[in-house]
Scaffold this motif. Sequence first.
Motif, PDB file in Angstrom:
ATOM      1  N   GLY A 227       0.947  -1.257  -0.072  1.00  0.00           N
ATOM      2  CA  GLY A 227      -0.017   0.246   0.383  1.00  0.00           C
ATOM      3  C   GLY A 227       0.875   0.762  -0.037  1.00  0.00           C
ATOM      4  O   GLY A 227       0.018   1.828  -0.602  1.00  0.00           O
ATOM      5  N   LEU A 228       2.133   1.214   0.617  1.00  0.00           N
ATOM      6  CA  LEU A 228       2.735   2.225   0.421  1.00  0.00           C
ATOM      7  C   LEU A 228       3.339   2.529  -0.589  1.00  0.00           C
ATOM      8  O   LEU A 228       3.678   3.760  -1.165  1.00  0.00           O
ATOM      9  N   PHE A 229       3.670   1.044  -1.433  1.00  0.00           N
ATOM     10  CA  PHE A 229       4.856   1.440  -3.115  1.00  0.00           C
ATOM     11  C   PHE A 229       3.444   2.568  -3.681  1.00  0.00           C
ATOM     12  O   PHE A 229       3.550   3.117  -4.364  1.00  0.00           O
ATOM     13  N   GLY A 230       1.892   1.924  -3.461  1.00  0.00           N
ATOM     14  CA  GLY A 230       0.848   1.786  -4.594  1.00  0.00           C
ATOM     15  C   GLY A 230       1.056   4.330  -3.957  1.00  0.00           C
ATOM     16  O   GLY A 230       0.247   4.146  -5.061  1.00  0.00           O
ATOM     17  N   VAL A 231       0.878   4.099  -3.060  1.00  0.00           N
ATOM     18  CA  VAL A 231       0.033   5.158  -3.544  1.00  0.00           C
ATOM     19  C   VAL A 231       0.967   6.654  -3.371  1.00  0.00           C
ATOM     20  O   VAL A 231       1.557   7.576  -3.730  1.00  0.00           O
ATOM     21  N   CYS A 232       3.058   6.436  -2.661  1.00  0.00           N
ATOM     22  CA  CYS A 232       4.320   7.418  -2.864  1.00  0.00           C
ATOM     23  C   CYS A 232       4.408   7.114  -4.144  1.00  0.00           C
ATOM     24  O   CYS A 232       5.144   8.163  -4.638  1.00  0.00           O
ATOM     25  N   ARG A 233       4.306   6.453  -5.142  1.00  0.00           N
ATOM     26  CA  ARG A 233       4.714   6.532  -6.829  1.00  0.00           C
ATOM     27  C   ARG A 233       4.147   7.536  -7.537  1.00  0.00           C
ATOM     28  O   ARG A 233       4.838   8.079  -7.902  1.00  0.00           O
ATOM     29  N   PRO A 234       2.815   7.646  -7.469  1.00  0.00           N
ATOM     30  CA  PRO A 234       1.705   6.237  -7.111  1.00  0.00           C
ATOM     31  C   PRO A 234       1.638   5.510  -8.348  1.00  0.00           C
ATOM     32  O   PRO A 234       1.064   5.252  -9.835  1.00  0.00           O
ATOM     33  N   ILE A 236      -1.227   2.606  -9.851  1.00  0.00           N
ATOM     34  CA  ILE A 236      -2.543   1.940  -9.437  1.00  0.00           C
ATOM     35  C   ILE A 236      -2.580   0.427  -9.558  1.00  0.00           C
ATOM     36  O   ILE A 236      -3.753  -0.003  -8.519  1.00  0.00           O
ATOM     37  N   SER A 237      -1.776  -0.456  -9.734  1.00  0.00           N
ATOM     38  CA  SER A 237      -2.158  -1.284  -9.978  1.00  0.00           C
ATOM     39  C   SER A 237      -1.797  -1.871  -8.320  1.00  0.00           C
ATOM     40  O   SER A 237      -1.952  -3.035  -7.715  1.00  0.00           O
ATOM     41  N   ALA A 238      -0.437  -1.219  -7.690  1.00  0.00           N
ATOM     42  CA  ALA A 238      -0.486  -2.004  -6.159  1.00  0.00           C
ATOM     43  C   ALA A 238      -1.681  -1.743  -5.253  1.00  0.00           C
ATOM     44  O   ALA A 238      -1.251  -1.953  -4.037  1.00  0.00           O
ATOM     45  N   VAL A 239      -2.043  -0.705  -5.379  1.00  0.00           N
ATOM     46  CA  VAL A 239      -3.480  -0.026  -5.019  1.00  0.00           C
ATOM     47  C   VAL A 239      -4.374  -1.013  -5.312  1.00  0.00           C
ATOM     48  O   VAL A 239      -4.726  -1.189  -4.080  1.00  0.00           O
ATOM     49  N   LEU A 240      -4.158  -1.295  -6.727  1.00  0.00           N
ATOM     50  CA  LEU A 240      -5.241  -2.683  -6.489  1.00  0.00           C
ATOM     51  C   LEU A 240      -4.988  -4.084  -5.571  1.00  0.00           C
ATOM     52  O   LEU A 240      -5.980  -4.383  -4.989  1.00  0.00           O
ATOM     53  N   VAL A 241      -3.783  -4.371  -5.779  1.00  0.00           N
ATOM     54  CA  VAL A 241      -3.153  -5.870  -4.664  1.00  0.00           C
ATOM     55  C   VAL A 241      -3.880  -5.257  -3.820  1.00  0.00           C
ATOM     56  O   VAL A 241      -3.660  -6.526  -2.965  1.00  0.00           O
ATOM     57  N   THR A 242      -3.333  -4.072  -3.495  1.00  0.00           N
ATOM     58  CA  THR A 242      -3.240  -4.365  -1.959  1.00  0.00           C
ATOM     59  C   THR A 242      -5.275  -4.212  -1.228  1.00  0.00           C
ATOM     60  O   THR A 242      -4.817  -4.992  -0.200  1.00  0.00           O
ATOM     61  N   TRP A 318     -10.134   0.074  -0.991  1.00  0.00           N
ATOM     62  CA  TRP A 318      -9.111  -0.090  -1.973  1.00  0.00           C
ATOM     63  C   TRP A 318      -9.072   0.159  -3.029  1.00  0.00           C
ATOM     64  O   TRP A 318      -8.001   0.768  -4.032  1.00  0.00           O
ATOM     65  N   ILE A 319      -9.763  -1.060  -3.335  1.00  0.00           N
ATOM     66  CA  ILE A 319     -10.066  -1.053  -4.867  1.00  0.00           C
ATOM     67  C   ILE A 319     -11.089   0.037  -5.864  1.00  0.00           C
ATOM     68  O   ILE A 319     -10.655   0.232  -6.518  1.00  0.00           O
ATOM     69  N   LEU A 320     -11.722   0.975  -4.660  1.00  0.00           N
ATOM     70  CA  LEU A 320     -12.490   1.802  -4.969  1.00  0.00           C
ATOM     71  C   LEU A 320     -10.996   2.897  -5.479  1.00  0.00           C
ATOM     72  O   LEU A 320     -11.413   3.844  -6.544  1.00  0.00           O
ATOM     73  N   LEU A 321      -9.896   3.022  -4.354  1.00  0.00           N
ATOM     74  CA  LEU A 321      -9.339   3.757  -4.467  1.00  0.00           C
ATOM     75  C   LEU A 321      -8.144   4.097  -5.969  1.00  0.00           C
ATOM     76  O   LEU A 321      -8.604   4.305  -6.716  1.00  0.00           O
ATOM     77  N   SER A 322      -8.118   2.232  -6.487  1.00  0.00           N
ATOM     78  CA  SER A 322      -7.520   2.043  -7.313  1.00  0.00           C
ATOM     79  C   SER A 322      -8.533   1.978  -9.146  1.00  0.00           C
ATOM     80  O   SER A 322      -7.604   3.074 -10.114  1.00  0.00           O
ATOM     81  N   LYS A 323     -10.063   2.265  -8.740  1.00  0.00           N
ATOM     82  CA  LYS A 323     -10.417   2.812  -9.912  1.00  0.00           C
ATOM     83  C   LYS A 323     -10.672   4.766  -9.871  1.00  0.00           C
ATOM     84  O   LYS A 323     -10.491   5.540 -11.344  1.00  0.00           O
TER      85      LYS A 323
END
Length: 334
Positions: A227-234, A236-242, A318-323
Amino acid sequence: MSVPGGGESTATTDLSSSPSNPPEGRGSIPGIMLPPSSSSTQQYVLRSGRYVGRGGEVKVKRKCVEVACQPSVVFLLATVCMTALASVLLYYALNGHYWEMLNYDVDKVNEIVANNSTYLSVKWLFNDRVPVITYESGYTTPDPPKYLLPLHSGVWISCIDLEEKDFKDLQQLGYQKANKCVDHLDPYKDIPKSTEARASWQHRMQNLAIACAMVCLILLGSAIVVGLFGVCRPQISAVLVTGVIYVLSATFALFTLTIVHFKHKNRNDCEPLDVWTRLIPDLASSNEFRSARRITHGGSLYLGWAGAIVCVLASIMWILLSKMMRYNPITFST
């Protein structure tokens, strides 16, 4: 002019004046440096905090309030709060020692002793928490007293429900056992192994609960890193995996809770766990006080149910955030 984050808009700007001092009138972009252009008017499109047009790219300096009020940033903060709550609840629930508790009903114990007063007597210790039963055998050497101790049990360990000071005082009063706790991962370290089929079934159920709890904790730790990786980069795939990882964490937490729940329901309400009888042998030899036992669920179990529900909600967020990030990228630059 207020600039919404992440959206797209157009602005027609007059470039006939000096680029270092752009006009502040209608259709201009105040406070920014526009690139020189041969044409007198230039159309710019706002993309991710930058105006882009044929004349070049212009970076817009946004206020911190504008950055924080982006829809994706607001939803991200709500997701992080929900995730932190779920992780804390599950961590303390799975590491708690109060999933099941054994106590004795004072009135019921006194009633049993009164009905058998010819050979039974009771003495209560530590604010009526520990009944000490004395048997009057009529022989010169009296039978040793039986200590009916309160217990609490978690996923990993079962312990006598007394403070350390009270337990030492109990030993000075004549209690001979040195073990205050028994580890479910290694229950036969200091206590002889039982060969009963009922005990074997309980051990299998306990091992399943421990395995599910360990997987749940590993998934929670992995979700934090991803989750930290998906947000800091950001990303989208890492956020979905979270979000998917939190779904799995909630699933294994539910497995643990269900196993403990049915392990309690599938045995008699007054029947202690096998690890309890090995920790306190007097439990097995005091069947006359069976009806006085009170086996209940503790606070850690309810924390676990709450944590599993919040974890499911966090995974959905988290899934809605990726969308949302697909159409409203998160940008923290001002």
